[in-house]
Scaffold this motif. Structure first.
Motif, PDB file in Angstrom:
ATOM      1  N   THR A  22       0.849  -1.193   0.000  1.00  0.00           N
ATOM      2  CA  THR A  22       0.000   0.000   0.000  1.00  0.00           C
ATOM      3  C   THR A  22       0.883   1.240   0.000  1.00  0.00           C
ATOM      4  O   THR A  22       2.039   1.200   0.391  1.00  0.00           O
ATOM      5  N   TRP A  25       0.679   3.383   1.989  1.00  0.00           N
ATOM      6  CA  TRP A  25       0.841   3.761   3.383  1.00  0.00           C
ATOM      7  C   TRP A  25       1.874   2.924   4.113  1.00  0.00           C
ATOM      8  O   TRP A  25       2.031   3.080   5.319  1.00  0.00           O
ATOM      9  N   ALA A  74      -2.768  -9.711   0.788  1.00  0.00           N
ATOM     10  CA  ALA A  74      -4.105  -9.397   0.280  1.00  0.00           C
ATOM     11  C   ALA A  74      -4.157  -7.971  -0.252  1.00  0.00           C
ATOM     12  O   ALA A  74      -4.777  -7.696  -1.282  1.00  0.00           O
ATOM     13  N   LEU A  75      -3.480  -7.045   0.448  1.00  0.00           N
ATOM     14  CA  LEU A  75      -3.456  -5.657  -0.029  1.00  0.00           C
ATOM     15  C   LEU A  75      -2.742  -5.564  -1.365  1.00  0.00           C
ATOM     16  O   LEU A  75      -3.153  -4.842  -2.268  1.00  0.00           O
ATOM     17  N   ALA A 107      -5.024  -6.797  -3.998  1.00  0.00           N
ATOM     18  CA  ALA A 107      -6.109  -5.847  -4.252  1.00  0.00           C
ATOM     19  C   ALA A 107      -5.606  -4.668  -5.067  1.00  0.00           C
ATOM     20  O   ALA A 107      -6.249  -4.208  -6.005  1.00  0.00           O
ATOM     21  N   ARG A 109      -8.858  -2.465 -10.512  1.00  0.00           N
ATOM     22  CA  ARG A 109      -8.629  -1.557  -9.394  1.00  0.00           C
ATOM     23  C   ARG A 109      -8.669  -0.122  -9.910  1.00  0.00           C
ATOM     24  O   ARG A 109      -7.997   0.214 -10.858  1.00  0.00           O
ATOM     25  N   ARG A 117      -7.377  13.551  -8.364  1.00  0.00           N
ATOM     26  CA  ARG A 117      -7.694  14.903  -7.912  1.00  0.00           C
ATOM     27  C   ARG A 117      -6.420  15.705  -7.669  1.00  0.00           C
ATOM     28  O   ARG A 117      -5.338  15.157  -7.460  1.00  0.00           O
ATOM     29  N   GLU A 175      -7.259  11.376   0.761  1.00  0.00           N
ATOM     30  CA  GLU A 175      -7.511  10.521  -0.398  1.00  0.00           C
ATOM     31  C   GLU A 175      -6.769   9.183  -0.242  1.00  0.00           C
ATOM     32  O   GLU A 175      -7.316   8.122  -0.485  1.00  0.00           O
ATOM     33  N   GLN A 176      -5.520   9.261   0.193  1.00  0.00           N
ATOM     34  CA  GLN A 176      -4.743   8.039   0.394  1.00  0.00           C
ATOM     35  C   GLN A 176      -5.400   7.145   1.452  1.00  0.00           C
ATOM     36  O   GLN A 176      -5.392   5.923   1.346  1.00  0.00           O
ATOM     37  N   PHE A 177      -5.952   7.788   2.452  1.00  0.00           N
ATOM     38  CA  PHE A 177      -6.571   7.049   3.541  1.00  0.00           C
ATOM     39  C   PHE A 177      -7.739   6.196   3.034  1.00  0.00           C
ATOM     40  O   PHE A 177      -7.816   4.995   3.307  1.00  0.00           O
ATOM     41  N   GLN A 181      -8.361   5.356  -0.040  1.00  0.00           N
ATOM     42  CA  GLN A 181      -7.859   4.382  -1.018  1.00  0.00           C
ATOM     43  C   GLN A 181      -7.289   3.161  -0.305  1.00  0.00           C
ATOM     44  O   GLN A 181      -7.455   2.023  -0.745  1.00  0.00           O
ATOM     45  N   CYS A 182      -6.589   3.433   0.782  1.00  0.00           N
ATOM     46  CA  CYS A 182      -5.999   2.337   1.552  1.00  0.00           C
ATOM     47  C   CYS A 182      -7.106   1.471   2.162  1.00  0.00           C
ATOM     48  O   CYS A 182      -7.052   0.239   2.115  1.00  0.00           O
ATOM     49  N   TYR A 205      -9.971   1.095   0.950  1.00  0.00           N
ATOM     50  CA  TYR A 205     -10.611   0.370  -0.151  1.00  0.00           C
ATOM     51  C   TYR A 205      -9.789  -0.879  -0.530  1.00  0.00           C
ATOM     52  O   TYR A 205     -10.351  -1.918  -0.867  1.00  0.00           O
ATOM     53  N   ASP A 206      -8.484  -0.764  -0.439  1.00  0.00           N
ATOM     54  CA  ASP A 206      -7.639  -1.953  -0.672  1.00  0.00           C
ATOM     55  C   ASP A 206      -7.914  -3.027   0.385  1.00  0.00           C
ATOM     56  O   ASP A 206      -7.973  -4.212   0.077  1.00  0.00           O
ATOM     57  N   TYR A 207      -8.047  -2.598   1.614  1.00  0.00           N
ATOM     58  CA  TYR A 207      -8.392  -3.557   2.667  1.00  0.00           C
ATOM     59  C   TYR A 207      -9.753  -4.198   2.365  1.00  0.00           C
ATOM     60  O   TYR A 207      -9.942  -5.401   2.512  1.00  0.00           O
ATOM     61  N   THR A 212     -11.370  -4.562  -0.606  1.00  0.00           N
ATOM     62  CA  THR A 212     -11.380  -5.516  -1.728  1.00  0.00           C
ATOM     63  C   THR A 212     -10.467  -6.711  -1.457  1.00  0.00           C
ATOM     64  O   THR A 212     -10.742  -7.814  -1.909  1.00  0.00           O
ATOM     65  N   GLY A 213      -9.405  -6.465  -0.680  1.00  0.00           N
ATOM     66  CA  GLY A 213      -8.481  -7.559  -0.392  1.00  0.00           C
ATOM     67  C   GLY A 213      -9.102  -8.664   0.448  1.00  0.00           C
ATOM     68  O   GLY A 213      -8.694  -9.817   0.374  1.00  0.00           O
ATOM     69  N   PHE A 214     -10.104  -8.317   1.246  1.00  0.00           N
ATOM     70  CA  PHE A 214     -10.665  -9.306   2.171  1.00  0.00           C
ATOM     71  C   PHE A 214     -12.180  -9.441   2.065  1.00  0.00           C
ATOM     72  O   PHE A 214     -12.818  -9.855   3.019  1.00  0.00           O
ATOM     73  N   THR A 225      -0.332   2.711  10.218  1.00  0.00           N
ATOM     74  CA  THR A 225      -0.374   4.164  10.062  1.00  0.00           C
ATOM     75  C   THR A 225       0.892   4.592   9.342  1.00  0.00           C
ATOM     76  O   THR A 225       1.759   3.786   9.087  1.00  0.00           O
ATOM     77  N   VAL A 232     -10.320  -6.224  11.513  1.00  0.00           N
ATOM     78  CA  VAL A 232      -9.184  -6.547  10.643  1.00  0.00           C
ATOM     79  C   VAL A 232      -8.757  -8.011  10.782  1.00  0.00           C
ATOM     80  O   VAL A 232      -8.452  -8.658   9.793  1.00  0.00           O
ATOM     81  N   LEU A 259      -9.635 -12.112   7.902  1.00  0.00           N
ATOM     82  CA  LEU A 259      -8.623 -13.069   7.443  1.00  0.00           C
ATOM     83  C   LEU A 259      -9.257 -14.442   7.224  1.00  0.00           C
ATOM     84  O   LEU A 259      -8.745 -15.266   6.464  1.00  0.00           O
TER      85      LEU A 259
END
Lengths: 302, 356
Positions: free
Chosen positions: A82, A84, A270-271, A274, A280, A286, B33-35, B37-38, B40-42, B44-46, B184, B239, B243
């Protein structure tokens, strides 16, 4: 004490490839030595590496680059699960990747590109210009050494579980296990790929697979456990020696360290899937969103 | 209530819910925005593929959809809102107590509304905590120690300022402290997942309960070791639970460790909605099993009695929820009317008349 190289998992001192013969396989083999420090797993195995390019010395494409007449230039791009992911972890992986690739005898310089990360600009610039972490991130209060040491300690603990499991399986008693020292280990006298552990003051040896023990030794070295004031090879997570009757608790705790890494690895995996899924949505378009990789202004980012 | 094939009923309290707004208009910093998106990855990932949302609906789903997702299939009986402000990233905050209150006030008997504090807000923060108590009678707070606040990129639970706020919580009877201990991005060069600060706080405030959200997952080992020694430390399964979808064996290992170190009375189920939807997650959790090998290794069970505690009874204990009285009440409440659930609470073990 741990060095900047401690997350790399092998010695880099043995180079057998002739100069000028840099191949993608050789680069990949070096990158395989770089671990995601949180997961204690190779970045190649984790599928983070996206692109490897080799520009041979004297290549036209290299004409405008400086200081590389004596060797090949290698470009490596990688992505983390990610945007992050901890910048400190990303920094370690990028730096280790550069060092490992540049340790190939035919390589003059490795350029590393971390892609799609919150702090890709700072990291790419810092690593490629050889800056210390605290210069690349002026608002960070210090370097990454303490984080690296902390993660090396976690890795040591998890690896101890495998090593002590193999030794108990091979027949060591709990008391013997608690007392094993570095000098009780005999790799040379054992068959290929095996290790002997001498017990009862050298009267008897048990033999097991060398791999988990060697893996453990590398992290024991990186964390300073091999040369502190205690001779005992195996420790609690706090790096203290323990008695035979504490073996079970220590084993439960080292098991937990491995489960933690495996669990976090599962999350990252998984991340990663995804993020790279075909449908995706792209990272934000923006205004003010991170710049997509490959744009010209990257090198000028400040 | 979840009903097993054998007709056993399990009362479900989802201990980790959000009603968030990550619409583009609300985002003021690229971190916002990154938050999302992150997240959203979680997501779709699970999430099983057929249950995945698209990113636009994920940004801002609103109270109606949330109610439908929670109660439409009777996936949960009650929920606990956990706010996440992120004021440096979102103009009106990401998921504030006042946002959450929209739904909590529509169905007050169904929700627990938690507040939050940020010790860096000083005196104003103290007043805000008092307002939350007064206005919403909060019994718990969600704490996001990695939140940005001006030049600061995070705070510690064991700091002097934090202790002043915990002291205040104790005074006001806000007993349940939910520190987020998960991924984080800052501080840059520190261990951002550190759970060590929970240790000191839990020792210093034995009258408070500390529910570590996400069971400190990148630091599960430290978390379990602390929890094994501090009886007022709990684990929130947000979280961890998802799994079980694609990695059931890993999930079994993690549950084995948690049950081994904390026992079955200190674990709370949470979907982290809208990260994941309890509609399928409760079912997935109910179907999860330990392997024989894991049962031997850890010497624990993940059977229906254990799951009953994790899914509802443990949270009920922390928040003084009388499950039998609730079931009685839920035959005729707003949710029962809006979603046609009166029959759902009519039978089984809840048939005994209430004392009052």
């Amino acid at each position: 004490m741990p060095s900047e190289h401690s997350a790399s998992d092998h010695s880099s001192s043995t180079n057998t490839e002739p100069a000028g013969a840099t191949t993608p396989a050789a680069v990949r083999e070096r990158l395989d030595r770089v671990t995601d420090p949180e997961l204690d797993t190779s970045i190649v195995e984790l599928d983070y590496v996206e692109e490897i390019q080799i520009h041979p010395a004297g290549d036209e494409g290299n004409a405008d680059r400086t200081g590389d007449a004596d060797g090949d230039e290698v470009f490596v791009a990688f992505t983390l699960p990610t945007a992050w992911c901890s910048p400190a972890f990303a920094w370690m992986m990028a730096g280790d990747a550069r060092r490992e690739v540049e340790s190939l005898p035919g390589v003059a310089r490795a350029a590393i590109e971390l892609r799609d990360h919150m702090h890709e600009r700072e990291i790419n610039r810092g690593i490629n210009e050889g800056l210390p972490f605290e210069d690349a991130f002026p608002d960070a209060d210090g370097g990454v050494e303490s984080v690296r040491l902390e993660l090396d300690r976690k890795a040591r603990t998890a690896r101890q579980h495998d090593a002590t499991g193999a030794l108990l399986e091979a027949g060591l008693t709990r008391e013997q296990l608690a007392g094993v020292t570095r000098s009780d280990l005999d790799f040379e006298g054992a068959p290929e790929g095996r290790v002997r552990v001498w017990v009862r003051e050298g009267a008897v040896a048990v033999e097991t697979d060398a791999d988990p023990v060697e893996r453990y030794l590398r992290k024991a070295e990186a964390t300073g456990v091999l040369d502190d004031e205690h001779p005992e090879l195996f420790r609690t997570p706090e790096e203290e020696p323990f008695d035979g009757d504490e073996v079970e608790l220590v084993r439960q705790r080292t098991r937990l360290a491995g489960v933690n890494m495996g669990g976090q690895g599962t999350v990252c995996d998984a991340l990663n899937d995804a993020r790279h899924a075909e449908d995706r949505p792209p990272l934000s378009t923006r205004e003010g969103a991170p710049v997509t990789p490959g744009e010209d202004d990257r090198a000028d980012a400040d | 209530m979840y009903v097993t094939d054998d007709g056993e009923e399990l009362f479900v309290i989802d201990s980790h819910l959000h009603l968030w707004d990550a619409s583009e208009e609300n985002i003021t910093h690229e971190g916002g925005e990154q938050f999302i998106q992150c997240f959203y990855d979680y997501h779709t990932g699970f999430t099983p593929e057929e249950k995945q949302w698209d990113l636009d609906e994920y940004r801002q789903y609103g109270a109606d959809r949330m109610a439908e997702d929670l109660f439409g299939n009777a996936a949960v009986d009650m929920g606990i809102f956990q706010p996440t402000y992120l004021n440096d990233f979102y103009a009106d905050g990401f998921n504030t107590i006042d946002d959450n209150a929209e739904l909590a006030e529509r169905y007050p008997e169904r929700f627990v509304l938690n507040g939050r504090f940020d010790p860096r807000d000083g005196e104003a923060g103290m007043r805000e905590l008092e307002r939350q108590k007064e206005e919403y009678d909060i019994q718990g707070v969600k704490l996001y120690t990695a939140e940005w606040n001006g030049d600061s990129k995070g705070w510690r639970l064991d700091s002097e300022e934090s202790f002043e706020f915990l002291e205040k919580c104790s005074e006001l009877g806000i007993e349940n402290i939910h520190p987020h201990k998960g991924p984080t991005i800052r501080p840059l060069n520190r261990d951002a997942f550190d759970v060590a600060d929970v240790d000191d706080a839990a020792t210093s405030f034995p009258e408070l309960n500390f529910v570590v959200e996400h069971v400190g997952l990148p630091r599960l080992d430290d978390f379990c070791w602390i929890a094994a020694q501090e009886p007022n430390v709990y684990g929130g399964l947000a979280v961890a639970a998802p799994l079980a979808v694609h990695r059931p064996r890993k999930f079994g290992e993690i549950m084995g460790e948690l049950l081994f170190w904390l026992g079955e009375d200190r674990l709370l189920f949470g979907s982290d909605y809208a990260l994941w939807n309890p509609d399928w997650l409760v079912e997935t959790f109910m179907n999860a099993e330990l392997t024989d090998e894991q049962r031997d290794e850890y010497g624990v069970e993940l059977d229906v009695d254990t799951k009953r505690k994790i899914l509802g009874e443990n949270a009920a204990e922390l928040y003084d929820i009388d499950i039998e009285a609730k079931k009685e009440q839920f035959r005729t409440d707003g949710v029962a009317d809006d979603f046609g659930l009166a029959d759902h609470y009519a039978g089984g073990t809840s048939a005994a008349p209430a004392d009052d």
